[in-house]
Design a protein around this motif. Structure first.
Motif, PDB file in Angstrom:
ATOM      1  N   SER A 297      31.929 -32.713 -45.956  1.00 20.41           N
ATOM      2  CA  SER A 297      32.803 -34.148 -46.009  1.00 20.41           C
ATOM      3  C   SER A 297      34.079 -34.096 -47.066  1.00 20.41           C
ATOM      4  O   SER A 297      33.886 -33.945 -47.976  1.00 20.41           O
ATOM      5  CB  SER A 297      32.082 -35.568 -46.279  1.00 20.41           C
ATOM      6  N   ARG A 300      34.269 -37.346 -49.044  1.00 21.48           N
ATOM      7  CA  ARG A 300      33.559 -37.093 -50.087  1.00 21.48           C
ATOM      8  C   ARG A 300      33.774 -36.316 -50.875  1.00 21.48           C
ATOM      9  O   ARG A 300      33.824 -36.806 -52.562  1.00 21.48           O
ATOM     10  CB  ARG A 300      32.035 -37.190 -49.657  1.00 21.48           C
ATOM     11  N   ALA A 321      32.842 -27.424 -46.615  1.00 24.72           N
ATOM     12  CA  ALA A 321      32.216 -26.093 -45.618  1.00 24.72           C
ATOM     13  C   ALA A 321      30.984 -26.690 -44.991  1.00 24.72           C
ATOM     14  O   ALA A 321      30.264 -27.573 -45.686  1.00 24.72           O
ATOM     15  CB  ALA A 321      31.765 -24.750 -46.269  1.00 24.72           C
ATOM     16  N   ALA A 340      19.985 -32.399 -49.843  1.00 23.25           N
ATOM     17  CA  ALA A 340      20.102 -32.411 -48.224  1.00 23.25           C
ATOM     18  C   ALA A 340      20.437 -33.803 -47.504  1.00 23.25           C
ATOM     19  O   ALA A 340      19.979 -34.788 -48.080  1.00 23.25           O
ATOM     20  CB  ALA A 340      18.841 -31.854 -47.703  1.00 23.25           C
TER      21      ALA A 340
HETATM   22  C1  LIG Z   1      22.645 -36.932 -50.778  1.00 23.08           C
HETATM   23  S1  LIG Z   1      24.175 -36.616 -50.411  1.00 23.08           S
HETATM   24  C2  LIG Z   1      24.594 -35.524 -51.849  1.00 23.08           C
HETATM   25  C3  LIG Z   1      24.789 -36.401 -53.279  1.00 23.08           C
HETATM   26  C4  LIG Z   1      25.302 -35.794 -54.336  1.00 23.08           C
HETATM   27  N1  LIG Z   1      24.511 -34.499 -54.621  1.00 23.08           N
HETATM   28  C5  LIG Z   1      25.427 -36.350 -55.793  1.00 23.08           C
HETATM   29  O1  LIG Z   1      24.500 -36.208 -56.444  1.00 23.08           O
HETATM   30  O2  LIG Z   1      26.382 -36.893 -55.956  1.00 23.08           O
HETATM   31  C6  LIG Z   1      24.102 -35.516 -49.235  1.00 23.08           C
HETATM   32  C7  LIG Z   1      25.534 -34.905 -49.002  1.00 23.08           C
HETATM   33  O3  LIG Z   1      25.498 -33.762 -47.774  1.00 23.08           O
HETATM   34  C8  LIG Z   1      26.564 -33.660 -47.469  1.00 23.08           C
HETATM   35  N2  LIG Z   1      25.931 -33.124 -46.148  1.00 23.08           N
HETATM   36  C9  LIG Z   1      25.804 -33.467 -44.749  1.00 23.08           C
HETATM   37  N3  LIG Z   1      25.754 -32.544 -43.910  1.00 23.08           N
HETATM   38  C10 LIG Z   1      26.082 -31.498 -44.558  1.00 23.08           C
HETATM   39  C11 LIG Z   1      26.055 -30.142 -44.115  1.00 23.08           C
HETATM   40  N4  LIG Z   1      25.976 -29.510 -42.842  1.00 23.08           N
HETATM   41  N5  LIG Z   1      26.793 -29.076 -45.041  1.00 23.08           N
HETATM   42  C12 LIG Z   1      26.996 -29.395 -46.337  1.00 23.08           C
HETATM   43  N6  LIG Z   1      27.087 -30.580 -46.749  1.00 23.08           N
HETATM   44  C13 LIG Z   1      26.487 -31.662 -45.881  1.00 23.08           C
HETATM   45  C14 LIG Z   1      26.993 -34.980 -47.024  1.00 23.08           C
HETATM   46  O4  LIG Z   1      28.364 -35.383 -47.016  1.00 23.08           O
HETATM   47  C15 LIG Z   1      26.624 -36.022 -48.585  1.00 23.08           C
HETATM   48  O5  LIG Z   1      27.809 -35.583 -49.238  1.00 23.08           O
END
Ligand SMILES: C[S@@+](CC[C@H](N)C(=O)[O-])C[C@H]1O[C@@H](n2cnc3c(N)ncnc32)[C@H](O)[C@@H]1O
Length: 455
Positions: A297, A300, A321, A340
């Motif tokens: 995103s 984000r 990516a 995830a």
């Molecule tokens: C649980 S949140 C991450 C929170 C972050 N690690 C933190 O501690 O602030 C999961 C993240 O996975 C991202 N996301 C979802 N699908 C994804 C994909 N296919 N590849 C990479 N990132 C992905 C979302 O945009 C989201 O920001």
């Protein structure tokens, strides 16, 4: 859908009217954009910056607490023969908010007139008229729709305000006793945790500065993580603005501490935004080495950039990516951390409206994405390196089952100890993995597994 503006109306607005306007706006944003209540509040605030803090507090509370009890309130309104289907979204929500306000939001006497006046000002006389005949009935009858013909799962669904299928699903995995405990956890008042950023100063000094600003900190089982008491908003403190302190759930910091990367090593982080874990990883590395932070995103990732600026994790590089595809990346790393995307069942106490959007098939759908990310990211783990996998879901489909399948396909990986001082063993014999539950550990529900690759 007829839109209700955040400002304007007939006659001078009361505090209740302003709060009701905000509550209706939040509920509409949650419904239309499938976002959490907190995100809807920040969108609403962008539109009406002049709203007073007291109005925001009450409006937000009315909306989130009404959404938390949506099935109970709707069952009650239907029992009173309210034709919800023939009303607009704002009309239905106005009656739901009235039911919450009249019976569930505090015990004091609730006069109809101020609410009726607010409803007329917001919806207009024609919009408010079809609702007004129900205000008196709602006030006169307690929200206890008859339950004698209900099954046990239907009773639990109304008691804890979750879909019936969700109760059945939990019970299938956890049994009835633990299901009730988990459901109670979904009602637990969220605890605020903060993480102290030793990249900026010594922990002892930071505690002193933070407490001098009126924020009381109590220790948790994890280093650098504290439980906050007191009502002062942390974001307004100097310590927050200077990046000394970050609001971060204990379960979230735990993921970085399980990965525990060494200084001068390389880390690949998938699902990195908004950057809470990136900051913790970088701190553990003494801000030496490299972190490649991937998120799908770009919105984000813009927040991640602001976090990097404030928290100072300068060794991290942002990469927008898709982690399920091949990454634009060429070096194997000692540590891969996957935070995830998941169903978020571990945070239903903070974002209750999520439960009405969840579908039983979502757990398997997320599991497919999680497995794809694991497969793709695992190829970047160097021999002898580690992969930490985490979700904020409590469902085994997204956790133990994903890890079991991965180890079956990739026998050069095996489960390693997490070294975590909190949590309980994973299910299905994955005793080295950790599970955190809101009702047991006072934090977000989460799952963390650490996998080691053969040297
Ligand atoms: C649980 S949140 C991450 C929170 C972050 N690690 C933190 O501690 O602030 C999961 C993240 O996975 C991202 N996301 C979802 N699908 C994804 C994909 N296919 N590849 C990479 N990132 C992905 C979302 O945009 C989201 O920001």
């Amino acid at each position: 859908v007829k839109q209700t503006p955040l400002e304007g109306g007939v006659g001078p607005p009361s505090g209740l009217e302003a709060s009701l306007r905000l509550a209706l706006h939040i509920m509409r944003l949650v419904g239309q954009h499938a976002i959490t209540e907190r995100r809807a509040l920040s969108k609403a605030q962008d539109l009406a910056r002049a709203i007073q803090a007291g109005v925001i507090r009450i409006g937000f509370k009315m909306s989130i607490e009404t959404l938390r009890r949506l099935n109970l309130i709707d069952a009650y309104l239907r029992w009173l023969h309210v034709p919800l289907e023939s009303l607009t979204i704002d009309q239905s929500n106005c009656l739901r908010l009235f039911a919450y306000w009249a019976h569930l939001g505090g015990s004091e006497e609730k006069p109809i007139l101020p609410f009726l006046r607010a409803s007329r000002n917001i919806l207009g006389p024609a919009g408010s008229l079809p609702l007004e005949r129900y205000f008196g009935t709602i006030l006169a009858r307690k929200p206890t729709p008859p339950s004698h013909s209900m099954s046990y799962q239907e009773l639990l669904s109304l008691r804890w305000c979750v879909p019936v299928w969700y109760v059945v699903h939990l019970a299938r995995w956890f049994g009835w006793k633990q299901t009730e405990d988990i459901l109670r956890g979904h009602w637990q008042k969220p605890v605020t945790h903060v993480w102290l950023n030793t990249l900026k100063a010594e922990e002892y000094d930071m505690r002193h500065w933070v407490e001098a600003e009126g924020i009381h900190l109590s220790p948790t089982p994890l280093p650098s993580v504290f439980r906050v008491t007191g009502r002062r908003p942390i974001q307004r403190t100097e310590a927050y603005k200077r990046g000394l302190v970050q609001i971060q759930d204990m379960a979230s910091v735990a993921v970085a501490q399980v990965a525990n990367p060494s200084p001068d090593s390389r880390v690949l982080e998938i699902g990195a935004a908004p950057g809470g874990k990136t900051a913790c990883l970088s701190e553990l590395m003494g801000n030496r080495g490299a972190i490649y932070s991937v998120d799908v995103s770009s919105r984000r990732m813009r927040t991640w950039l602001r976090f990097r600026e404030r928290l100072g994790f300068s060794i991290a590089e942002p990469i927008v990516a898709n982690g399920t595809h091949e990454l634009p990346f060429a070096t194997p790393v000692e540590n891969v951390v996957i935070d995830a995307p998941c169903s978020n069942t571990g945070v239903l106490h903070k974002a209750p409206s999520l439960k009405w959007r969840l579908r039983p098939e979502d757990f398997r759908r997320y599991a497919r994405i999680q497995s794809e990310i694991l497969d793709s990211a695992s190829s970047w783990v160097s021999p002898g390196g580690y992969l930490t996998y985490a979700t904020c879901s409590i469902m085994p489909e997204e956790n133990e089952l994903v890890i079991e399948e991965f180890i079956r396909k990739q026998p050069d990986f095996h489960l390693a100890e997490t070294g975590l001082a909190v949590g309980m063993a994973g299910m299905r014999g994955l005793s080295k993995a950790r599970r955190l539950f809101t009702h047991l550990h006072g934090c977000n529900g989460a799952f963390i597994a650490k996998l080691a690759r053969a040297a």
